[in-house]
Write a protein that holds these residues in place. Structure first.
Motif, short mmCIF file in Angstrom:
data_model
loop_
_atom_site.label_atom_id
_atom_site.label_comp_id
_atom_site.label_asym_id
_atom_site.label_seq_id
_atom_site.Cartn_x
_atom_site.Cartn_y
_atom_site.Cartn_z
N GLY A 115 -40.47 -3.32 6.70
CA GLY A 115 -41.65 -3.35 5.85
C GLY A 115 -41.92 -2.09 5.08
O GLY A 115 -43.04 -1.88 4.60
N GLN A 116 -40.91 -1.23 4.90
CA GLN A 116 -41.08 0.04 4.22
C GLN A 116 -40.57 -0.04 2.78
O GLN A 116 -39.71 -0.86 2.46
CB GLN A 116 -40.34 1.14 4.95
N GLU A 153 -37.47 -8.54 20.15
CA GLU A 153 -37.79 -7.80 18.93
C GLU A 153 -36.79 -8.06 17.81
O GLU A 153 -36.93 -7.50 16.71
CB GLU A 153 -37.87 -6.30 19.22
N GLU A 154 -35.78 -8.90 18.07
CA GLU A 154 -34.87 -9.25 16.97
C GLU A 154 -35.62 -9.90 15.82
O GLU A 154 -35.21 -9.81 14.67
CB GLU A 154 -33.75 -10.15 17.47
N LEU A 155 -36.73 -10.58 16.12
CA LEU A 155 -37.58 -11.14 15.07
C LEU A 155 -38.81 -10.27 14.90
O LEU A 155 -39.37 -9.74 15.86
CB LEU A 155 -38.02 -12.57 15.43
N GLU A 181 -45.92 -9.85 13.73
CA GLU A 181 -46.91 -10.06 12.67
C GLU A 181 -47.34 -8.73 12.06
O GLU A 181 -47.57 -8.64 10.85
CB GLU A 181 -48.13 -10.81 13.20
N GLU A 182 -47.43 -7.70 12.90
CA GLU A 182 -47.83 -6.38 12.40
C GLU A 182 -46.80 -5.83 11.42
O GLU A 182 -47.15 -5.26 10.38
CB GLU A 182 -48.03 -5.41 13.56
N THR A 226 -37.26 -15.86 8.39
CA THR A 226 -36.76 -16.44 7.14
C THR A 226 -37.90 -16.98 6.29
O THR A 226 -37.85 -16.92 5.06
CB THR A 226 -35.72 -17.55 7.39
N GLU A 227 -38.95 -17.49 6.93
CA GLU A 227 -40.11 -17.97 6.19
C GLU A 227 -40.88 -16.82 5.56
O GLU A 227 -41.39 -16.93 4.44
CB GLU A 227 -41.01 -18.80 7.10
N TYR A 228 -40.96 -15.71 6.28
CA TYR A 228 -41.59 -14.52 5.72
C TYR A 228 -40.80 -14.01 4.51
O TYR A 228 -41.37 -13.67 3.46
CB TYR A 228 -41.67 -13.42 6.78
N LEU A 229 -39.48 -13.98 4.64
CA LEU A 229 -38.66 -13.52 3.53
C LEU A 229 -38.71 -14.50 2.36
O LEU A 229 -38.58 -14.09 1.20
CB LEU A 229 -37.22 -13.29 4.00
#
Length: 252
Positions: free
Chosen positions: A105-106, A162-164, A167-168, A211-214
């Protein structure tokens, strides 16, 4: 100069001078970016001799090595063992002074270009399930899977939840992109958007929250090129979306 490549899984031979002679003209102000499954932080319990040797070898390269995380990283160590630092506008884990994990997220500014980074993906090689060593029937289940040749992973040894992304992490990505008016030059991820995964996988891969976030990022962010790994192929999905594996290409 900035070059980019795909999954390494701790095999960094593609960066020797015979295969990658371009490095002879590079300095520490030039970068090689790995699209996840770096594998250089993997051993249980801390750096072993092989890991220390490989990280030293990368540190001594003329360029700076950058990577987004894949699904095959030791997240217990990656998130806890290495310090978080602000670098070129975003947060990194410093594995070595010139071996850096580009956190999720950077937005980084490198060589006058902006890069949005987001690691993580679902493991595909887990049809046998995720085993837990604290399970009283762990050995029995493992032997059964070994006999049946079904791929499996072991929690906190070869698989981490943590592979996925959390939400944060996803919200931090949204906020950082908004601060750049939802416009960057390049996007670097391990997984890809759901629609892109459908195009390259022809139904083989399942959607997940990442994948939905991307997919959301794909629909809302303006970019020039999107580079990703994970699927072990070298392919131009279209003129803007590029899947990388062993190939090393120059982007800046």
């Amino acid at each position: 100069m900035i070059y980019i490549t795909g999954d390494c899984h701790r095999d960094f031979r593609r960066f020797n001078t015979r295969i990658f002679p371009e490095q002879k003209e590079m300095t520490k102000d030039d970068f090689v970016i790995i699209c996840g499954d770096f594998g250089g932080v993997w051993s249980e319990g801390g750096e072993d001799s092989e890991e220390r040797y490989l990280l030293k070898w990368l540190q001594e390269k003329p360029f700076t090595t950058l990577f987004v995380d894949g699904n095959h990283e030791n997240f217990d160590r990656l998130y806890e063992e290495y310090p978080v630092k602000e670098w070129h506008g975003g947060n990194v884990h410093e594995i070595r002074p010139s071996v850096l994990h580009l956190m999720r997220g950077q937005v980084f500014e490198l060589c006058g270009k902006t890069f949005f980074t987001f690691g993580g993906a679902s493991s595909h090689d887990v049809s046998g399930g995720i085993l837990d060593r604290s399970d009283p029937s762990y050995q029995e289940k493992k032997k059964k899977l070994d006999r049946g040749w079904k791929p499996y992973r072991i929690n906190h040894l070869s698989w981490w939840k943590e592979e996925l992304a959390s939400e944060e992490e996803m919200e931090e990505g949204r906020n950082n992109l908004a601060a750049h008016d939802n416009r960057v030059d390049f996007i670097v991820t391990h997984s890809c958007a759901s629609s892109v995964q459908d195009a390259i996988g022809e139904g083989l891969f399942q959607k997940d929250r990442e994948t939905e976030y991307l997919e959301e990022i794909l629909q809302t962010v303006q970019f020039q090129k999107w580079f990703f790994g994970h699927y072990h192929d070298n392919r131009n999905v279209d003129e803007k979306k590029i899947l990388l594996y062993e190939q090393i290409i120059r982007v800046v």
